[in-house]
Write a protein that holds these residues in place. Structure first.
Motif, mmCIF file in Angstrom:
data_model
loop_
_atom_site.group_PDB
_atom_site.id
_atom_site.type_symbol
_atom_site.label_atom_id
_atom_site.label_comp_id
_atom_site.label_asym_id
_atom_site.label_seq_id
_atom_site.Cartn_x
_atom_site.Cartn_y
_atom_site.Cartn_z
ATOM 1 N N GLN A 152 0.818 -1.219 0.000
ATOM 2 C CA GLN A 152 0.000 0.000 0.000
ATOM 3 C C GLN A 152 0.851 1.267 0.000
ATOM 4 O O GLN A 152 0.513 2.234 -0.669
ATOM 5 C CB GLN A 152 -0.918 0.025 1.221
ATOM 6 C CG GLN A 152 -2.020 -0.998 1.162
ATOM 7 C CD GLN A 152 -2.884 -0.961 2.407
ATOM 8 O OE1 GLN A 152 -2.952 0.049 3.100
ATOM 9 N NE2 GLN A 152 -3.555 -2.058 2.700
ATOM 10 N N THR A 153 1.938 1.253 0.740
ATOM 11 C CA THR A 153 2.717 2.488 0.891
ATOM 12 C C THR A 153 3.864 2.616 -0.096
ATOM 13 O O THR A 153 4.235 3.730 -0.452
ATOM 14 C CB THR A 153 3.283 2.608 2.323
ATOM 15 O OG1 THR A 153 4.057 1.453 2.608
ATOM 16 C CG2 THR A 153 2.162 2.746 3.331
ATOM 17 N N VAL A 154 4.437 1.508 -0.539
ATOM 18 C CA VAL A 154 5.619 1.580 -1.404
ATOM 19 C C VAL A 154 5.322 1.117 -2.831
ATOM 20 O O VAL A 154 5.513 1.870 -3.787
ATOM 21 C CB VAL A 154 6.787 0.755 -0.803
ATOM 22 C CG1 VAL A 154 7.993 0.779 -1.715
ATOM 23 C CG2 VAL A 154 7.150 1.274 0.577
ATOM 24 N N MET A 155 4.862 -0.107 -2.973
ATOM 25 C CA MET A 155 4.714 -0.694 -4.303
ATOM 26 C C MET A 155 3.750 0.087 -5.196
ATOM 27 O O MET A 155 4.014 0.266 -6.382
ATOM 28 C CB MET A 155 4.266 -2.159 -4.195
ATOM 29 C CG MET A 155 5.268 -3.057 -3.484
ATOM 30 S SD MET A 155 6.902 -3.054 -4.223
ATOM 31 C CE MET A 155 6.594 -4.017 -5.681
ATOM 32 N N LYS A 156 2.641 0.544 -4.622
ATOM 33 C CA LYS A 156 1.677 1.310 -5.411
ATOM 34 C C LYS A 156 2.282 2.608 -5.936
ATOM 35 O O LYS A 156 1.859 3.117 -6.966
ATOM 36 C CB LYS A 156 0.436 1.628 -4.577
ATOM 37 C CG LYS A 156 -0.524 0.465 -4.459
ATOM 38 C CD LYS A 156 -1.702 0.779 -3.578
ATOM 39 C CE LYS A 156 -2.486 1.950 -4.061
ATOM 40 N NZ LYS A 156 -3.683 2.217 -3.252
ATOM 41 N N ARG A 157 3.290 3.136 -5.241
ATOM 42 C CA ARG A 157 3.901 4.404 -5.641
ATOM 43 C C ARG A 157 5.004 4.231 -6.680
ATOM 44 O O ARG A 157 5.248 5.132 -7.456
ATOM 45 C CB ARG A 157 4.456 5.124 -4.413
ATOM 46 C CG ARG A 157 3.354 5.586 -3.497
ATOM 47 C CD ARG A 157 3.907 6.339 -2.330
ATOM 48 N NE ARG A 157 2.809 6.747 -1.455
ATOM 49 C CZ ARG A 157 2.901 6.881 -0.165
ATOM 50 N NH1 ARG A 157 4.039 6.665 0.444
ATOM 51 N NH2 ARG A 157 1.858 7.255 0.547
ATOM 52 N N ILE A 158 5.674 3.071 -6.656
ATOM 53 C CA ILE A 158 6.810 2.933 -7.573
ATOM 54 C C ILE A 158 6.483 2.142 -8.845
ATOM 55 O O ILE A 158 7.201 2.257 -9.824
ATOM 56 C CB ILE A 158 8.036 2.318 -6.862
ATOM 57 C CG1 ILE A 158 7.750 0.910 -6.357
ATOM 58 C CG2 ILE A 158 8.512 3.217 -5.753
ATOM 59 C CD1 ILE A 158 8.973 0.189 -5.810
ATOM 60 N N ILE A 159 5.417 1.355 -8.822
ATOM 61 C CA ILE A 159 5.063 0.561 -10.005
ATOM 62 C C ILE A 159 3.698 1.014 -10.522
ATOM 63 O O ILE A 159 2.685 0.840 -9.840
ATOM 64 C CB ILE A 159 5.029 -0.947 -9.679
ATOM 65 C CG1 ILE A 159 6.406 -1.412 -9.209
ATOM 66 C CG2 ILE A 159 4.572 -1.748 -10.896
ATOM 67 C CD1 ILE A 159 6.467 -2.849 -8.780
ATOM 68 N N PRO A 160 3.663 1.588 -11.724
ATOM 69 C CA PRO A 160 2.375 2.008 -12.294
ATOM 70 C C PRO A 160 1.430 0.804 -12.441
ATOM 71 O O PRO A 160 1.856 -0.285 -12.825
ATOM 72 C CB PRO A 160 2.750 2.569 -13.665
ATOM 73 C CG PRO A 160 4.203 2.883 -13.570
ATOM 74 C CD PRO A 160 4.788 1.906 -12.598
ATOM 75 N N PHE A 161 0.179 1.009 -12.114
ATOM 76 C CA PHE A 161 -0.858 -0.031 -12.223
ATOM 77 C C PHE A 161 -0.523 -1.276 -11.400
ATOM 78 O O PHE A 161 -0.851 -2.391 -11.775
ATOM 79 C CB PHE A 161 -1.122 -0.399 -13.686
ATOM 80 C CG PHE A 161 -1.422 0.760 -14.560
ATOM 81 C CD1 PHE A 161 -2.630 1.413 -14.481
ATOM 82 C CD2 PHE A 161 -0.482 1.239 -15.468
ATOM 83 C CE1 PHE A 161 -2.925 2.500 -15.274
ATOM 84 C CE2 PHE A 161 -0.748 2.317 -16.275
ATOM 85 C CZ PHE A 161 -1.966 2.952 -16.177
ATOM 86 N N TYR A 162 0.137 -1.080 -10.271
ATOM 87 C CA TYR A 162 0.562 -2.194 -9.435
ATOM 88 C C TYR A 162 -0.615 -3.073 -9.013
ATOM 89 O O TYR A 162 -0.556 -4.307 -9.118
ATOM 90 C CB TYR A 162 1.310 -1.701 -8.190
ATOM 91 C CG TYR A 162 1.656 -2.825 -7.247
ATOM 92 C CD1 TYR A 162 2.684 -3.712 -7.549
ATOM 93 C CD2 TYR A 162 0.920 -3.046 -6.087
ATOM 94 C CE1 TYR A 162 2.992 -4.762 -6.711
ATOM 95 C CE2 TYR A 162 1.218 -4.098 -5.245
ATOM 96 C CZ TYR A 162 2.258 -4.945 -5.568
ATOM 97 O OH TYR A 162 2.552 -6.011 -4.742
ATOM 98 N N VAL A 163 -1.676 -2.467 -8.544
ATOM 99 C CA VAL A 163 -2.816 -3.246 -8.035
ATOM 100 C C VAL A 163 -3.450 -4.046 -9.161
ATOM 101 O O VAL A 163 -3.784 -5.222 -9.006
ATOM 102 C CB VAL A 163 -3.839 -2.331 -7.346
ATOM 103 C CG1 VAL A 163 -5.050 -3.117 -6.906
ATOM 104 C CG2 VAL A 163 -3.195 -1.636 -6.159
ATOM 105 N N TRP A 164 -3.604 -3.437 -10.325
ATOM 106 C CA TRP A 164 -4.195 -4.138 -11.466
ATOM 107 C C TRP A 164 -3.312 -5.321 -11.852
ATOM 108 O O TRP A 164 -3.795 -6.426 -12.081
ATOM 109 C CB TRP A 164 -4.356 -3.178 -12.648
ATOM 110 C CG TRP A 164 -4.954 -3.838 -13.839
ATOM 111 C CD1 TRP A 164 -6.272 -4.073 -14.072
ATOM 112 C CD2 TRP A 164 -4.246 -4.385 -14.966
ATOM 113 N NE1 TRP A 164 -6.431 -4.730 -15.281
ATOM 114 C CE2 TRP A 164 -5.194 -4.920 -15.836
ATOM 115 C CE3 TRP A 164 -2.905 -4.450 -15.303
ATOM 116 C CZ2 TRP A 164 -4.849 -5.521 -17.025
ATOM 117 C CZ3 TRP A 164 -2.556 -5.057 -16.497
ATOM 118 C CH2 TRP A 164 -3.519 -5.579 -17.340
#
Length: 167
Positions: A152-164
């Motif tokens: 939630q705090t790191v991966m979503k910010r560094i990888i575009p469309f991480y959740v998808w």
């Protein structure tokens, strides 16, 4: 994406394919169409449980099948873009037009998710199990429930469309 009709068409085709994989029948789509129009038809499950149309719509909201906050986040980003266009030329874009993408996204999502929910209820699943299956076959717009704090705090910010990508 929500301002383009082709997006809604592709979304519906892809979602319909997912429903086909899940075993959704035409009767599930027809029942959904009727309850979305206000019918209070009764769904009789294989276990003998009865659900009215209004109960089913209430259950879909309660279990997050429809009206998810994440869907609202998508709508808000679309609204921001539309408001920019409206601010640059207010006469060009009316209020009804600015609401169209949100309305259309909601219509498509409801007509994909509710038939699968109905199909699972009909088969005897509990509402919670039916909702879980909807998220198995359709994108979960509330990804924070399944993400670790680091994601939630790191991966979503560094990888575009991480959740998808993850889902």
């Amino acid at each position: 994406t929500g301002i383009f009709p082709s997006f809604h068409t592709r979304n519906f085709i892809g979602g319909s394919f997912n429903n086909w994989l899940a075993g959704v029948k035409i009767s599930d789509y027809l029942f959904t169409k009727e309850i979305l129009r206000g019918s209070d038809d009764i769904l009789l499950t294989e276990l003998g449980t009865e659900y009215s149309g209004k109960q089913i719509l209430d259950l879909t909201e309660r279990y997050g099948v429809t009206g998810q906050p994440g869907m609202i986040d998508v709508y808000r980003s679309i609204d921001k873009e539309i408001q920019k266009i409206a601010a640059s030329n207010p006469k060009k874009l009316g209020l009804a037009v600015s609401e169209a993408p949100r309305w259309m996204m909601e219509q498509v999502e409801n007509r994909l998710r509710i038939p699968l929910f109905v199909n699972r209820l009909r088969a005897g699943y509990s509402p919670a199990e039916a909702a879980k299956d909807v998220f198995k076959f359709h994108f979960d717009y509330v990804p924070e429930t399944g993400l670790a704090p680091f994601e939630q705090t790191v991966m979503k910010r560094i990888i575009p469309f991480y959740v998808w990508t993850r889902n």
